[in-house]
Design an enzyme around this catalytic site. Structure first.
Site, short mmCIF file in Angstrom:
data_model
loop_
_atom_site.label_atom_id
_atom_site.label_comp_id
_atom_site.label_asym_id
_atom_site.label_seq_id
_atom_site.Cartn_x
_atom_site.Cartn_y
_atom_site.Cartn_z
N HIS A 9 0.78 5.21 1.42
CA HIS A 9 0.02 6.03 2.35
C HIS A 9 0.67 7.41 2.43
CE1 HIS A 9 -2.57 7.03 5.72
NE2 HIS A 9 -1.50 7.57 6.28
N ASP A 64 -2.78 0.81 8.16
CA ASP A 64 -1.61 1.68 7.90
C ASP A 64 -0.46 1.37 8.88
OD1 ASP A 64 -3.07 2.97 5.89
OD2 ASP A 64 -3.87 4.45 7.30
N GLU A 115 -3.15 -4.47 10.85
CA GLU A 115 -3.25 -3.17 11.50
C GLU A 115 -3.31 -2.07 10.44
OE1 GLU A 115 -0.73 -0.12 14.29
OE2 GLU A 115 0.08 -2.13 13.97
N ASN A 129 0.86 -1.19 0.00
CA ASN A 129 0.00 0.00 0.00
C ASN A 129 0.88 1.23 0.00
OD1 ASN A 129 -2.45 1.51 0.20
ND2 ASN A 129 -2.06 1.80 2.39
N GLN A 181 2.26 13.70 -4.19
CA GLN A 181 1.96 12.73 -5.27
C GLN A 181 3.13 12.59 -6.22
OE1 GLN A 181 -2.01 12.51 -7.05
NE2 GLN A 181 -2.06 10.88 -5.51
C1 GRF Z 1 -2.69 8.67 -2.89
O1 GRF Z 1 -2.50 9.91 -2.28
C2 GRF Z 1 -2.23 7.56 -2.00
O2 GRF Z 1 -1.18 7.94 -1.15
C3 GRF Z 1 -3.46 7.27 -1.19
O3 GRF Z 1 -4.53 7.46 -2.08
C4 GRF Z 1 -4.15 8.36 -3.10
C5 GRF Z 1 -4.42 7.73 -4.41
O4 GRF Z 1 -4.24 8.60 -5.48
N1 GRF Z 1 -3.39 5.94 -0.64
P1 GRF Z 1 -4.37 8.07 -6.96
O5 GRF Z 1 -5.75 7.45 -7.12
O6 GRF Z 1 -3.27 7.09 -7.20
O7 GRF Z 1 -4.23 9.29 -7.82
#
Ligand code: GRF
Length: 220
Positions: free
Chosen positions: A117, A153, A151, A115, A179
């Site tokens: 985050h 995140d 758990e 994942n 991003q």
């Molecule tokens: C990202 O900010 C990621 O960290 C979080 O959800 C967002 C997804 O953005 N888990 P995208 O759909 O990849 O543009």
């Protein structure tokens, strides 16, 4: 790692709920030869999201599994698991998949689900991370890629990128700079996994056979 017989490339299934910019970064990394994998399918719990269009544009099969049509979280997760397993992925990639996952589902993919985050975990688990950092007057923020464990995140962190918080920052400006970093570090972590360099042993992330006692840092 079991390689897909047809293509001899490690296989990913990517789960999304929205815009899919991380999905796009993964697609781009594959096209650029920075990531040696194939995306077997993109699965979304929401119809009509941009991420599904991005997948279709890249020729990737899509599945929409609307969580509102299931009676329980467990029933949805069981259906999701059946869909995912039909593609026999080596790795499940959560890329903005906005669902809390049941422990059974998480355990089924132990050591083979990642994942991303938007915070420097273990700080700011949960949602609205940019807003909370700004409210707290924090000077530093960032993003983490981690193995998924039951758990929320809370799984072992693999790689992080830090972003300074500027006095002029808004939630939007911070989100945008975060991003940009996400799109660098997520394909990199996935490449480590598919190369066999990244594993989970117990609750410990291992890179090149060594315990990642601190996450790797992406330096700009
Ligand atoms: C990202 O900010 C990621 O960290 C979080 O959800 C967002 C997804 O953005 N888990 P995208 O759909 O990849 O543009």
């Amino acid at each position: 790692m079991s390689l897909n017989k047809q293509t001899a490339l490690p296989t990913l299934v990517v789960l999304i709920s929205g815009s899919g910019s991380n999905l796009q970064a993964i697609i781009n990394a594959i096209k650029a030869g920075r990531l040696n994998a194939r995306i077997a399918a993109v699965i979304s719990n929401r119809a009509d999201v941009l991420g599904l269009q991005r997948a279709t544009d890249a020729g990737i099969p899509t599945v929409t599994l609307d969580h509102t049509r299931f009676d329980s979280r467990a029933a949805f997760d069981q259906a999701l698991q059946a869909q995912i397993d039909g593609f026999e992925p080596d790795l499940v990639v959560l890329a903005g998949f906005m669902r809390i996952l049941t422990p059974d589902f998480v355990r089924h993919y132990a050591g083979r689900m990642l994942n991303i985050h938007p915070s420097l975990l273990p700080l700011y688990k949960g949602i609205h991370t940019h807003r909370r950092v700004l409210e707290d007057g924090g000077h530093e923020h960032g993003v983490s890629v981690h193995f998924v464990t039951p758990e929320l995140d809370g799984g072992p962190v693999i790689i992080q990128a830090k972003v300074p918080v500027l006095p002029s920052d808004t939630e939007q400006s911070l989100a945008q700079r975060i991003q940009e970093q996400e799109h660098i570090i997520y394909p990199r972590a996935i490449q480590w996994f598919v190369e066999g360099r990244l594993t989970l042993e117990g609750n410990q992330a291992m890179l090149d056979g060594k315990a990642l006692t601190r996450p790797a840092q992406h330096l700009n």
